[in-house]
Design a protein around this motif. Sequence first.
Motif, PDB file in Angstrom:
ATOM      1  N   ASP A 254      29.441 -20.748  -4.785  1.00 42.86           N
ATOM      2  CA  ASP A 254      29.524 -21.956  -3.955  1.00 42.86           C
ATOM      3  C   ASP A 254      28.932 -23.104  -4.756  1.00 42.86           C
ATOM      4  N   THR A 255      29.387 -23.240  -5.970  1.00 42.07           N
ATOM      5  CA  THR A 255      28.723 -24.086  -6.957  1.00 42.07           C
ATOM      6  C   THR A 255      28.669 -25.552  -6.568  1.00 42.07           C
ATOM      7  N   LEU A 256      29.778 -26.109  -6.109  1.00 42.39           N
ATOM      8  CA  LEU A 256      29.785 -27.538  -5.805  1.00 42.39           C
ATOM      9  C   LEU A 256      28.800 -27.882  -4.695  1.00 42.39           C
ATOM     10  N   ASN A 257      28.709 -27.027  -3.662  1.00 46.94           N
ATOM     11  CA  ASN A 257      27.731 -27.269  -2.603  1.00 46.94           C
ATOM     12  C   ASN A 257      26.305 -27.081  -3.113  1.00 46.94           C
ATOM     13  N   MET A 258      26.112 -26.146  -4.028  1.00 44.87           N
ATOM     14  CA  MET A 258      24.791 -25.942  -4.623  1.00 44.87           C
ATOM     15  C   MET A 258      24.361 -27.185  -5.409  1.00 44.87           C
ATOM     16  N   ILE A 259      25.285 -27.742  -6.169  1.00 45.94           N
ATOM     17  CA  ILE A 259      24.986 -28.960  -6.927  1.00 45.94           C
ATOM     18  C   ILE A 259      24.666 -30.113  -5.983  1.00 45.94           C
ATOM     19  N   ALA A 260      25.493 -30.260  -4.949  1.00 43.22           N
ATOM     20  CA  ALA A 260      25.332 -31.380  -4.012  1.00 43.22           C
ATOM     21  C   ALA A 260      24.016 -31.312  -3.254  1.00 43.22           C
ATOM     22  N   ALA A 261      23.490 -30.103  -3.042  1.00 42.97           N
ATOM     23  CA  ALA A 261      22.255 -29.932  -2.268  1.00 42.97           C
ATOM     24  C   ALA A 261      21.042 -30.549  -2.962  1.00 42.97           C
ATOM     25  N   LYS A 262      21.032 -30.577  -4.282  1.00 43.93           N
ATOM     26  CA  LYS A 262      19.887 -31.101  -5.052  1.00 43.93           C
ATOM     27  C   LYS A 262      18.580 -30.487  -4.563  1.00 43.93           C
TER      28      LYS A 262
END
Length: 244
Positions: free
Chosen positions: A212-220
């Motif tokens: 779930d990489t993009l959501n992981m990145i977006a979470a900061k």
Amino acid sequence: MRVAVNISYNGRNFSGFQYQHDYRTVQGTLEKQLKRMHKDFVRIHASSRTDAGVHALEQYFHFDTPIDLEPDKWKFILNRAMPEDILINDVTIAADDFHSRFDATGKTYRYKVYTSVKNPFYDGLKTHYPYELDISLMKEAMAPFIGTHDFTTFSSAKTEIKNKVRTIKTFEVIETDDGFDFVITGTGFLYNMVRILAAYVLECGRGIRTPDTLNMIAAKDRTIIPKTAPAEGLYLEKVWYEKL
């Protein structure tokens, strides 16, 4: 005169690259020899400061010197004085304004994992991860990292740098005889970033985390990726320069 040096080292018995009082470091070992040659302290400046246990296939540093020697002579003298876990690959007389760190345009790291039975000959050289890994899941987790992103989620909590935006050019997984290598190239990396990325990809490949990489990145949010892969599997493979 400014001298640029390309070295390799086995980081297993070093407490990292950066000098530390009372600890064996790559920088301390190199500066000790340069002091013998110059009869005075000589500071070296590295392209990267690897952690304890991390290796380098290609690392650069530079220093200034009044000693006028040909590059081959520098290489011979330094290699003769180095311990068995440091090798001087190449020496170049650089421009006076060259800087090993600030002139680097990118770096490539390799993370080595083996999944077979524990092998004592890999001790300190590869990370043992004794689980079945799905390469398709790992590729799914890795692909969204390509590009420019804020990598707060994938940086150490100790990172003091406020700007955590970095650009990843390539990120691939290579199947080996007994495991996998992860190879990543980027313009720069945050503290522990490659090892945190490796830990995340391994969990995805093992099936205990859904890619779930993009959501992981977006979470900061660093707390959602709490693990950092061991240092022993990490290699600084190449430092990129437009000219040297």
